[in-house]
Design an enzyme around this catalytic site. Structure first.
Site, PDB file in Angstrom:
ATOM      1  N   ASP A   1      -1.708  15.893  14.113  1.00  0.00           N
ATOM      2  CA  ASP A   1      -0.796  16.236  13.181  1.00  0.00           C
ATOM      3  C   ASP A   1      -2.912  15.512  12.044  1.00  0.00           C
ATOM      4  OD1 ASP A   1       0.629  15.810  10.881  1.00  0.00           O
ATOM      5  OD2 ASP A   1       0.902  13.647  11.245  1.00  0.00           O
TER       6      ASP A   1
ATOM      7  N   LEU B   1       0.267  -0.972   0.194  1.00  0.00           N
ATOM      8  CA  LEU B   1      -0.058   0.127   0.193  1.00  0.00           C
ATOM      9  C   LEU B   1       0.702   1.411  -0.210  1.00  0.00           C
ATOM     10  CD1 LEU B   1      -2.922  -0.589   3.064  1.00  0.00           C
ATOM     11  CD2 LEU B   1      -2.529  -1.332  -0.443  1.00  0.00           C
TER      12      LEU B   1
ATOM     13  N   VAL C   1       3.754   0.027   5.000  1.00  0.00           N
ATOM     14  CA  VAL C   1       2.736  -0.627   5.125  1.00  0.00           C
ATOM     15  C   VAL C   1       1.575  -1.737   3.570  1.00  0.00           C
ATOM     16  CG1 VAL C   1       0.076   0.172   5.040  1.00  0.00           C
ATOM     17  CG2 VAL C   1       2.091   1.637   5.856  1.00  0.00           C
TER      18      VAL C   1
ATOM     19  N   GLN D   1       9.774   6.831   5.412  1.00  0.00           N
ATOM     20  CA  GLN D   1      10.838   6.290   5.989  1.00  0.00           C
ATOM     21  C   GLN D   1      11.407   5.372   6.884  1.00  0.00           C
ATOM     22  OE1 GLN D   1      12.839  10.535   7.445  1.00  0.00           O
ATOM     23  NE2 GLN D   1      14.818   9.442   7.492  1.00  0.00           N
ATOM     24  N   PHE D   2      10.096   5.391   7.677  1.00  0.00           N
ATOM     25  CA  PHE D   2      10.308   3.798   8.739  1.00  0.00           C
ATOM     26  C   PHE D   2       9.161   3.121   8.876  1.00  0.00           C
ATOM     27  CE2 PHE D   2      12.368   8.770  10.139  1.00  0.00           C
ATOM     28  CZ  PHE D   2      12.748   8.005  10.961  1.00  0.00           C
TER      29      PHE D   2
END
EC number: 2.7.11.22
Length: 346
Positions: free
Chosen positions: A137, A18, A26, A22-23
């Protein structure tokens, strides 16, 4: 214990890739035990300075908060386990997100559609704030939609408990285009107002179908805010001048909201105005927003099952038709990676 973790990892069959940040990576997957379709966010463990007990701090925060939350408009954490050098979070699978809906120009967003999206956003946010949690966020691609049109707040990597007296937080939160002016001026002590400003930006984006205030830097972001909404006075925002990064701006008169949102009625304009109050202490809260005339007046919100679904492939919609907006969005996200890890939906 190791056998249990291994069996939990094998419980999920990967179906599709998906996305990747950077970390984290999915995947769409199937729970072999229940046949349920899920999304798995596989997080790479951070460096020693970024980790706690071998688990990335952002992931640990997300797990802790989501385990304590249960609401129809907040993403559900179904499972979490470590395996090899990763930690995997298993979530409800969501079909799309609000950014995709906004960008799909083949879709017509009616007043009832917009009201439904805002209602679900504010209901989820009210629950968060009542439980003393700031999301920090909020933006369209962190508002996910399932196959039944139910909107859920997601990506709690920056979420934080609040309410402790004199507790300072980082001001480098919230994607810049949705960042409240107090954060741009370096506020370390803040509350629900930072989420509510972001809601105002999301509502404006739903109405305009483009980002409302797409600044290139913090200074440019503040300039755009003041040029559009007017430069606040000390009477409007008493503590403004005492903020750590405060700088004096030219006095802009601003543009009347009815000239920006030409199709909005008085009830909607009143809500927008409340969300964009400069003084965070008087800015409309989620509970107050839900009680405004906008939500009690007709037309009513569209039922989830009748909300529009994207007609174009998601990959195509992630690249906006307006190349300038696309470039600016990528640049803004790239610059912020110097401060924050790249955020991913799940």
């Amino acid at each position: 214990m190791a056998v249990d973790v291994k069996s939990r990892a094998k419980r999920y069959e990967k179906l599709d890739f998906l996305g990747e940040g950077q970390f984290a990576t999915v995947y769409k997957a199937r729970d072999k035990n229940t046949n349920q379709i899920v999304a798995i966010k596989k997080i790479k463990l951070g460096h020693r300075s970024e980790a706690k007990d071998g688990i990335n701090r952002t992931a640990l925060r997300e797990i802790k908060l989501l385990q304590e939350l249960s609401h129809p408009n907040i993403i559900g954490l179904l499972d979490a386990f470590g395996h090899k050098s990763n930690i995997s979070l298993v979530f409800d699978f969501m079909e799309t997100d609000l950014e995709v809906i906004i960008k799909d120009n083949s879709l017509v967003l009616t007043p009832s559609h917009i009201k439904a999206y805002m209602l679900m956003t504010l209901q989820g946010l009210e629950y968060l704030h009542q439980h003393w949690i700031l999301h920090r966020d909020l933006k369209p691609n962190n508002l996910l939609l399932d196959e039944n049109g139910v909107l859920k707040l997601a990506d709690f990597g920056l979420a934080k408990s609040f309410g402790s007296p004199n507790r300072a937080y980082t001001h480098q939160v919230v994607t810049r285009w949705y960042r409240a002016p107090e954060l741009l001026f370096g506020a370390r002590m803040y509350g629900v107002g930072v989420d509510m400003w972001a809601v105002g930006c999301i509502l404006a984006e739903l109405l305009l179908r483009v980002p409302f205030l797409p600044g290139d830097s913090d200074l440019d972001q503040l300039t755009r805010i003041f040029e559009t909404l007017g430069t606040p006075t000390e009477e409007q925002w008493p503590d403004m001048c005492s903020l750590p990064d405060y700088v004096t701006f030219k006095s802009f008169p601003g543009v009347p909201l009815q000239h920006i949102f030409i199709a909005a009625g008085d009830d909607l304009l009143e809500l927008i105005q409340g969300l964009f109050l400069f003084n965070p202490c008087t800015r409309t809260t989620a509970s107050q927003a839900l009680k405004t005339k906008y939500f009690s007046n007709r037309p009513g919100p569209t039922p989830g099952c009748q909300l529009p679904r994207p007609n174009c492939p998601v990959e195509a919609l992630k690249e906006p038709a307006n190349p300038t907006v696309a470039t600016k969005r990528k640049r803004a996200e790239a610059l912020e990676q110097g401060i924050l890890p790249k955020k991913l939906i799940f």
